[in-house]
Motif scaffolding. Sequence first.
Motif, PDB file in Angstrom:
ATOM      1  N   ALA A   1     -13.833  10.381 -14.821  1.00 48.30           N
ATOM      2  CA  ALA A   1     -13.549   9.671 -16.264  1.00 48.30           C
ATOM      3  C   ALA A   1     -13.041   8.351 -15.804  1.00 48.30           C
ATOM      4  O   ALA A   1     -12.860   7.093 -17.088  1.00 48.30           O
ATOM      5  CB  ALA A   1     -12.208  10.135 -16.463  1.00 48.30           C
ATOM      6  N   GLY A   2     -14.678   7.337 -15.243  1.00 48.51           N
ATOM      7  CA  GLY A   2     -14.700   6.486 -15.343  1.00 48.51           C
ATOM      8  C   GLY A   2     -14.167   5.902 -14.155  1.00 48.51           C
ATOM      9  O   GLY A   2     -12.949   6.719 -13.795  1.00 48.51           O
ATOM     10  N   ALA A   3     -14.793   4.654 -13.457  1.00 50.67           N
ATOM     11  CA  ALA A   3     -14.177   4.070 -12.706  1.00 50.67           C
ATOM     12  C   ALA A   3     -12.061   3.780 -12.509  1.00 50.67           C
ATOM     13  O   ALA A   3     -11.482   4.078 -10.996  1.00 50.67           O
ATOM     14  CB  ALA A   3     -14.543   2.463 -12.006  1.00 50.67           C
ATOM     15  N   ASN A   4     -12.172   3.263 -13.729  1.00 51.22           N
ATOM     16  CA  ASN A   4     -10.257   2.612 -13.529  1.00 51.22           C
ATOM     17  C   ASN A   4      -9.471   3.780 -14.333  1.00 51.22           C
ATOM     18  O   ASN A   4      -8.525   3.385 -14.568  1.00 51.22           O
ATOM     19  CB  ASN A   4     -10.307   1.544 -13.959  1.00 51.22           C
ATOM     20  CG  ASN A   4     -11.445   1.668 -15.888  1.00 51.22           C
ATOM     21  OD1 ASN A   4     -11.811   2.551 -16.050  1.00 51.22           O
ATOM     22  ND2 ASN A   4     -10.788   0.416 -16.579  1.00 51.22           N
ATOM     23  N   GLN A   5     -10.220   5.427 -14.281  1.00 51.36           N
ATOM     24  CA  GLN A   5      -9.098   6.076 -14.469  1.00 51.36           C
ATOM     25  C   GLN A   5      -8.993   7.306 -13.545  1.00 51.36           C
ATOM     26  O   GLN A   5     -10.494   7.821 -13.503  1.00 51.36           O
ATOM     27  CB  GLN A   5      -9.827   6.978 -16.093  1.00 51.36           C
ATOM     28  CG  GLN A   5     -10.090   5.839 -16.905  1.00 51.36           C
ATOM     29  CD  GLN A   5      -8.820   5.052 -17.581  1.00 51.36           C
ATOM     30  OE1 GLN A   5      -7.828   6.398 -17.319  1.00 51.36           O
ATOM     31  NE2 GLN A   5      -8.678   4.358 -18.643  1.00 51.36           N
ATOM     32  N   PRO A   6      -8.246   7.770 -13.652  1.00 56.23           N
ATOM     33  CA  PRO A   6      -7.845   8.919 -12.695  1.00 56.23           C
ATOM     34  C   PRO A   6      -8.712  10.490 -13.259  1.00 56.23           C
ATOM     35  O   PRO A   6      -8.107  10.482 -14.443  1.00 56.23           O
ATOM     36  CB  PRO A   6      -6.064   8.921 -12.084  1.00 56.23           C
ATOM     37  CG  PRO A   6      -5.392   8.579 -13.744  1.00 56.23           C
ATOM     38  CD  PRO A   6      -6.998   7.585 -13.909  1.00 56.23           C
TER      39      PRO A   6
END
Lengths: 440, 286
Positions: B243-248
Amino acid sequence: MRATRLGAVLAAALTATLTIGGCGSSEPTGGSEAAATSPAAPQGPVKLTYWTWAPNMDKIVAVWNKDHPDIQITVSKQAGGDDAAAKFLTAAKAGNPPDLVQAEYQHLPSFIAADAVADLKAETAAIKGEFGEGIWGLVTLGTEAVYAVPQDSGPMMLFYRQDLFDKHGLQVPKTWQEYGEAARTLRKKDPKAYLGTFSSKDPGAFTGLAQQAGAQWWSISGESWKVNVADEPTKKVADFWGGLVKEGAIDDTPFFTPEWNKALNDGKLLTWPSAVWAPGVLSSNAPKAKGKWAVAPLPQWNAGENFSGFWGGSSVAVSAKTPNKAAAAQFATWINTDPKALDLLVKEAAIYPAAAKAQAALGAAPDYFANQPDFWQQAATVSAGARGFTFGPNVGVTYNAFKDGFDKALQDGTSFSDAVQAMHEATVADMRKSGFTLAS
Amino acid sequence: MAAIAPQRRSTRSGIGLAPTALLLLGALYCLFPVSWLLIASSKSPGELFTTPTLAFGTGFLSNVTDLFAYRDGVFWLWMGNTLLYAGGGALLSTAVSAISGYALAKYRFPGRKLIFNLLIGGILVPAVVLAIPQYLLFSKIGLADTYWAVLLPQILHPYSVYLARIYATAAIPDSLLEAGRIDGASEGRLLGRLALPLMVPGLVTIFLFQFVAIWNNFLLPFIMLGDDGKFPLTVGLYTLLAAGANQPSLYNLILTGTLLSIIPLIALFLTMQRYWKTDLSSGAVK
């Protein structure tokens, strides 16, 4: 004939600029808004596709679509990360890329090198001032061109367990030296807990820490790249962590693994030097510790300094092959600078916006950090001190070399700065092979 | 003689234990991940990393509701797409394999050996290697990012053609075809009325093989498709994971989605088991 890839990029950028110039002469300049009122395509609305993985982006785009009947955007939610970059590059090469694409800062240079993204210098002239210099450098690579509009950023901070710090009588470390000492003290007080961990699987975090120390792995000078992954600051950071791991003062469990989640939940891991987006990860992976974490600026290398680095963050780029560049650029500007869009980005997509105005306007602290009402003010201060950095065109190779090198260093107990040297050599070798000119 | 017989029986049962134990181990090896999936999908996000691995959680229903509510029920769209790709692809692939296998087995024509050898060679080329070239070709003809981009490459499957050819050789007696020809049946009629019914068990095997292969295929749709409305489950669930680096990562939704996505496969296998068994045994005799 040694045609360089960078040369090709610059040539492409030049042609792109000329084309814009040609378009611009028929229209009043400076207005992406002006482009909206005079759509290039007379028949029906302009249809654009947008690859992104930010959550709820379809809802934000729906707001745009309602206000802009002549430019309709279709969001296609992709898997994020390195695969997304590879997929976009493949699609660009095959000739059917999306019109707009979410580009992580570290992957943008590879898009530029492949001529996959357009130069938006003219379209973004008016919004340059909305972003901090460090962020802006990430989309220009220090050149005259502008290859994307910054969307979110990840300034790094130190997240720590306030309750456990109090319990063990630890002070929040102001310098990395203090951090190391706190790590040793904690081991004595609670042999089961660690102050932190070094992850050999997350090159992004290491890059951020190296940035804080002043590392400059890549830079462009004229027509050639300067590469120095193994510079002094980077070696200093690597040896600092290597030393702590070797003496057993900190752990070496990689981030985002089930073991790591468990350690966070059990209170066996007291700090996480991470980026501003950490609350989202912590709240989902360690829900039990809600309200127990606090945030402070990263420890510094020299007392009294105020530096940070970036971990993560992405921009919105416009595909070089899109037939509707003006419309796409207009959307990219809107979503990253319009107050209404920024508000939605924060609320729906849960990102930390790159635009300075929006950073200042963030209200209540994240729910998980309800005990720290000044969370966003802290973030804005840290963000202002984040050091600029230029990523190179083959970050993927460097990052893989990081994983290989540091995995091995952890396994064999060898020096971390050797791993950094290996990263440098792998990066240089790959760039030579790909035909980039390197300044020595 | 009498002394030897029981002795032999006892050694046989002694040897028999080892394979049984081995098979049990194999079954455990195969079933453990499934049971882990079952257990993990019953855990709420809070329980996932905090409770023991093999303890059931309390969040199954809320996981299912969350999954169905995720992006307005996009899970069902992906499930439908997967069914279309796997069902349609497997049917078409079986049809193509049946006809080509039959032709290769029962007709003598120039180039037959060459085609067959090429097929054998084709089996050795992993589909993964072909995905990117196929993507470039499909882009050229403007079919990338369409349903066809996922369906077409999976229709021709060398191993299935090979299986169909072997099966047709064994299952259809030449004399039967000869008799049919003497009675004046056309070649098409021979295929439809004689050959295909005899090949059914083999075709079911091929269908199942292909169905499972397409159901699980990740790389081809990942490369071919840009529009998330056309994603199959594998690629769709992957967007939840990365989900992208900054999304869990949405682990609990992924686990539940994965569990739900194997249910149709299990159902298919249970209903098709009869044919499957027939085929395995008949293969053994022939």
